[in-house]
Write a protein that holds these residues in place. Structure first.
Motif: not given
Length: 378
Positions: A128-135, A291-304
């Protein structure tokens, strides 16, 4: 009296049993399972590569200004000196200045998020972990929202992107520093610290929104929804070094991640420096995600979801899972961006909204499926 002669014969089977059970138990795992799994990994890799190539070509041609697939191929061949022919001025401009930068950026961002998700799940030992977990995502959002709300322009059009990237990396370092105690970190402490930092970041974003004017609120909202509409070749070149570095380093840790899946103590006994591995991979995840968030904004669920699907298809081995998740993430985001541009044409759906709309029901199905197979979570 008859039991005494039998006593010497009973120790003999235990003496021979380990030797007989050791040979079959040690040999088959080294020889038999890898063969079909290796074949399945090769098939999945080729399928993902073929899907990515097809989606990239379709994305380059489909849109408000249609470019036939043959013309796309001819123009690409012409540019790289393998024959083909140049298109008319409008088609060349649309293809090389609008479509292809967006396609390449979607591939880089998707690969970064997919790979980061696989690494996070391996480091935390939790699917259930994904990059957003650690902020990381929340920290990058604070940087971008703060730059917009405060009207910062010290780097021109790059101000928001750079602020988001730096804030994302700084947030990860803060979470790690706050979680470290006695020279080591624990997974539970990292998660709880990440939750607290995410909440604090949300409060800061709300504060910036409170003081922003209407135009700034509109820009902030659009950025938070996630989109590749502003893709340019300079943005591709900006994210390329971070993506290539992270994607190149990640597969070298696959074997250690497999050992870490056995548990921290067994991994240490097998020679894995768990603390060093965790620090290295968290830094790689931070680099890829920021790097991904900086150029594309917040895109969820891909890494999960992408690592989940590949784990279901090919098992939990990280030798395939890490690079496979990068390929799968690229495929998912290329398909998502194509859908975002075409489903509601001439309008364009925000990419982050589309991935959340499709990803959340699918993730709910995955949860129910896993729970049903395991007979509950306890």
């Amino acid at each position: 009296m008859t039991a005494l002669p039998e006593a010497p014969t009973t120790p003999e089977p235990p003496a021979t049993d380990p030797s007989t059970t050791k040979a079959p138990a040690a040999e088959p795992p080294a020889t038999e399972p890898p063969a079909p799994r290796r074949g399945r990994s090769a098939v999945l890799t080729l399928s993902l590569l073929a899907a990515l190539l097809l989606l990239s070509l379709l994305s380059a041609g489909i849109g408000a200004y249609e470019i036939p697939l043959g013309d796309v191929l001819a123009s690409v061949q012409h540019r790289i000196g393998l024959g083909g022919h140049a298109l008319d001025r409008t088609a060349e401009s649309v293809l090389w200045n609008i479509r292809l930068p967006r396609v390449v950026l979607a591939v880089l961002v998707g690969a970064s998020l997919g790979c980061a998700g696989a690494l996070m799940q391996g480091v935390f030992g939790n699917p259930l972990a994904e990059p957003g977990v650690i902020g990381i995502s929340a920290g990058a959002a604070v940087g971008a929202v703060g730059a917009i709300a405060l009207g910062l322009t010290f780097l021109g059009n790059w101000t928001v992107t750079v602020c988001a990237f730096v804030a994302g990396l700084a947030t990860v370092l803060l979470v790690y520093a706050m979680s470290r105690s006695g020279g080591r970190t624990e997974v539970v402490t990292l998660i709880l610290t990440g939750i607290a930092v995410n909440a604090f970041a949300g409060a800061l974003i709300g504060l910036f929104l409170f003081f922003a004017d209407n135009a700034q609120i509109t820009q902030i909202t659009f950025w938070q929804l996630g989109s590749l509409a502003q893709a340019t070749w300079p943005k591709v070149l900006a994210v390329l070094p971070c993506a290539l570095l992270g994607l190149a380093v990640a597969p070298f840790h696959s074997r250690r991640l497999d050992l870490l899946a056995l548990g921290e103590r067994p991994a240490r006994h097998l020679g894995v420096d768990v603390e060093r591995l965790r620090v290295a991979l968290i830094l790689v995840v931070a680099l890829l995600t920021a790097a991904a968030v900086a150029v594309a904004g917040i895109i969820t669920f891909v890494g999960l979801l992408v690592p989940h699907l590949l784990r279901m298809a090919n098992g939990p081995g990280h030798r395939f899972l890490v690079p496979g998740s990068a390929l799968g993430g690229a495929v998912v985001l290329a398909a998502g961006d194509l859908a975002a541009r075409t489903v509601a044409a001439p309008a364009e759906l925000p990419l982050g909204v589309l991935t959340a709309l499709l990803g959340s029901p699918f993730f709910f199905w995955l949860l129910r499926r896993t729970r049903r197979r395991q007979g509950g979570w306890a």
